[in-house]
Design a protein around this motif. Structure first.
Motif, mmCIF file in Angstrom:
data_model
loop_
_atom_site.group_PDB
_atom_site.id
_atom_site.type_symbol
_atom_site.label_atom_id
_atom_site.label_comp_id
_atom_site.label_asym_id
_atom_site.label_seq_id
_atom_site.Cartn_x
_atom_site.Cartn_y
_atom_site.Cartn_z
ATOM 1 N N PRO A 10 0.032 -6.842 -7.281
ATOM 2 C CA PRO A 10 -0.058 -6.290 -5.930
ATOM 3 C C PRO A 10 -1.279 -6.850 -5.196
ATOM 4 C CG PRO A 10 0.330 -4.550 -7.523
ATOM 5 C CD PRO A 10 0.057 -5.796 -8.296
ATOM 6 N N ARG A 11 -1.099 -7.154 -3.911
ATOM 7 C CA ARG A 11 -2.188 -7.740 -3.124
ATOM 8 C C ARG A 11 -3.208 -6.692 -2.727
ATOM 9 N NH1 ARG A 11 0.324 -11.708 1.327
ATOM 10 N NH2 ARG A 11 1.004 -13.332 -0.083
ATOM 11 N N LEU A 12 -4.439 -7.144 -2.593
ATOM 12 C CA LEU A 12 -5.492 -6.250 -2.109
ATOM 13 C C LEU A 12 -5.271 -5.886 -0.643
ATOM 14 C CD1 LEU A 12 -8.687 -7.707 -3.787
ATOM 15 C CD2 LEU A 12 -7.528 -5.564 -4.301
ATOM 16 N N LYS A 13 -4.618 -6.771 0.094
ATOM 17 C CA LYS A 13 -4.326 -6.489 1.495
ATOM 18 C C LYS A 13 -3.390 -5.289 1.612
ATOM 19 C CE LYS A 13 -2.486 -8.668 5.643
ATOM 20 N NZ LYS A 13 -1.894 -9.884 6.204
ATOM 21 N N THR A 14 -2.378 -5.234 0.768
ATOM 22 C CA THR A 14 -1.444 -4.103 0.783
ATOM 23 C C THR A 14 -2.150 -2.812 0.408
ATOM 24 O OG1 THR A 14 0.319 -5.617 0.108
ATOM 25 C CG2 THR A 14 0.736 -3.268 -0.157
ATOM 26 N N ILE A 15 -2.987 -2.882 -0.610
ATOM 27 C CA ILE A 15 -3.729 -1.697 -1.040
ATOM 28 C C ILE A 15 -4.687 -1.244 0.060
ATOM 29 C CG2 ILE A 15 -5.382 -0.844 -2.751
ATOM 30 C CD1 ILE A 15 -4.079 -2.853 -4.725
ATOM 31 N N GLY A 20 -6.336 2.422 4.276
ATOM 32 C CA GLY A 20 -6.777 2.611 5.660
ATOM 33 C C GLY A 20 -5.869 3.555 6.426
ATOM 34 N N GLY A 21 -4.573 3.427 6.225
ATOM 35 C CA GLY A 21 -3.627 4.348 6.864
ATOM 36 C C GLY A 21 -3.842 5.775 6.404
ATOM 37 N N MET A 51 -1.747 11.831 2.065
ATOM 38 C CA MET A 51 -1.863 11.983 0.614
ATOM 39 C C MET A 51 -0.873 11.091 -0.116
ATOM 40 S SD MET A 51 -2.778 16.077 0.256
ATOM 41 C CE MET A 51 -1.288 16.399 -0.541
ATOM 42 N N VAL A 52 0.329 10.947 0.421
ATOM 43 C CA VAL A 52 1.322 10.071 -0.195
ATOM 44 C C VAL A 52 0.853 8.611 -0.124
ATOM 45 C CG1 VAL A 52 3.665 9.163 0.060
ATOM 46 C CG2 VAL A 52 3.269 11.616 0.155
ATOM 47 N N LEU A 53 0.327 8.188 1.020
ATOM 48 C CA LEU A 53 -0.170 6.818 1.153
ATOM 49 C C LEU A 53 -1.338 6.544 0.211
ATOM 50 C CD1 LEU A 53 -0.067 6.134 5.001
ATOM 51 C CD2 LEU A 53 1.494 5.314 3.240
ATOM 52 N N LEU A 54 -2.236 7.512 0.083
ATOM 53 C CA LEU A 54 -3.362 7.338 -0.821
ATOM 54 C C LEU A 54 -2.895 7.259 -2.267
ATOM 55 C CD1 LEU A 54 -6.423 7.102 -0.969
ATOM 56 C CD2 LEU A 54 -6.513 9.573 -1.234
ATOM 57 N N PHE A 55 -1.915 8.076 -2.639
ATOM 58 C CA PHE A 55 -1.362 8.030 -3.988
ATOM 59 C C PHE A 55 -0.721 6.677 -4.264
ATOM 60 C CE2 PHE A 55 2.160 8.735 -6.971
ATOM 61 C CZ PHE A 55 1.448 9.195 -8.068
ATOM 62 N N LEU A 56 0.038 6.153 -3.305
ATOM 63 C CA LEU A 56 0.655 4.839 -3.480
ATOM 64 C C LEU A 56 -0.397 3.745 -3.632
ATOM 65 C CD1 LEU A 56 3.615 4.958 -0.946
ATOM 66 C CD2 LEU A 56 3.757 4.883 -3.427
ATOM 67 N N ALA A 57 -1.467 3.831 -2.843
ATOM 68 C CA ALA A 57 -2.537 2.833 -2.944
ATOM 69 C C ALA A 57 -3.209 2.895 -4.315
ATOM 70 C CB ALA A 57 -3.563 3.050 -1.841
ATOM 71 N N LEU A 58 -3.431 4.100 -4.828
ATOM 72 C CA LEU A 58 -4.055 4.229 -6.142
ATOM 73 C C LEU A 58 -3.137 3.730 -7.250
ATOM 74 C CD1 LEU A 58 -5.827 7.684 -5.776
ATOM 75 C CD2 LEU A 58 -6.872 5.424 -5.841
ATOM 76 N N VAL A 59 -1.833 3.980 -7.129
ATOM 77 C CA VAL A 59 -0.881 3.471 -8.111
ATOM 78 C C VAL A 59 -0.855 1.945 -8.091
ATOM 79 C CG1 VAL A 59 1.585 3.319 -8.632
ATOM 80 C CG2 VAL A 59 0.549 5.530 -8.205
ATOM 81 N N LEU A 60 -0.831 1.357 -6.904
ATOM 82 C CA LEU A 60 -0.840 -0.108 -6.818
ATOM 83 C C LEU A 60 -2.138 -0.694 -7.365
ATOM 84 C CD1 LEU A 60 0.848 -0.896 -3.398
ATOM 85 C CD2 LEU A 60 1.734 -1.303 -5.675
ATOM 86 N N LEU A 61 -3.247 -0.015 -7.148
ATOM 87 C CA LEU A 61 -4.522 -0.486 -7.687
ATOM 88 C C LEU A 61 -4.510 -0.436 -9.215
ATOM 89 C CD1 LEU A 61 -7.281 -1.476 -6.679
ATOM 90 C CD2 LEU A 61 -8.079 0.865 -6.905
#
Length: 76
Positions: A10-15, A20-21, A51-61
């Motif tokens: 996964p790209r850092l840009k996506t995360i 940020g969102g 909260m959903v966006l933050l969870f997705l970002a943490l999963v991708l990280l």
């Protein structure tokens, strides 16, 4: 829609965009809830989506960290 292959990192840009969102939505919900207006009830959907966006970002990280540890020869 193209699915991500199992060995893709996964790209850092996506995360960063997801994080940020989430931060923007948290700020909007805080402004709506603590703003003292009659719109407190509209703060919940932005809080939930943030909260959903933050969870997705943490999963991708986490997936990025696991994948880079397992496959260090792949490009960024």
């Amino acid at each position: 829609m193209r699915m991500m292959s199992p060995d893709a990192i996964p790209r850092l840009k996506t995360i960063g965009i997801l994080s940020g969102g989430a931060v923007v939505l948290f700020l909007v919900s805080a402004w709506l809830i603590a703003g003292g207006s009659d719109y407190e009830m509209y703060g919940f959907p932005s809080l939930l989506i943030g909260m959903v966006l933050l969870f997705l970002a943490l999963v991708l990280l986490a997936l990025r960290a696991i994948n880079r540890r397992q496959n260090p020869t792949l490009p960024n």
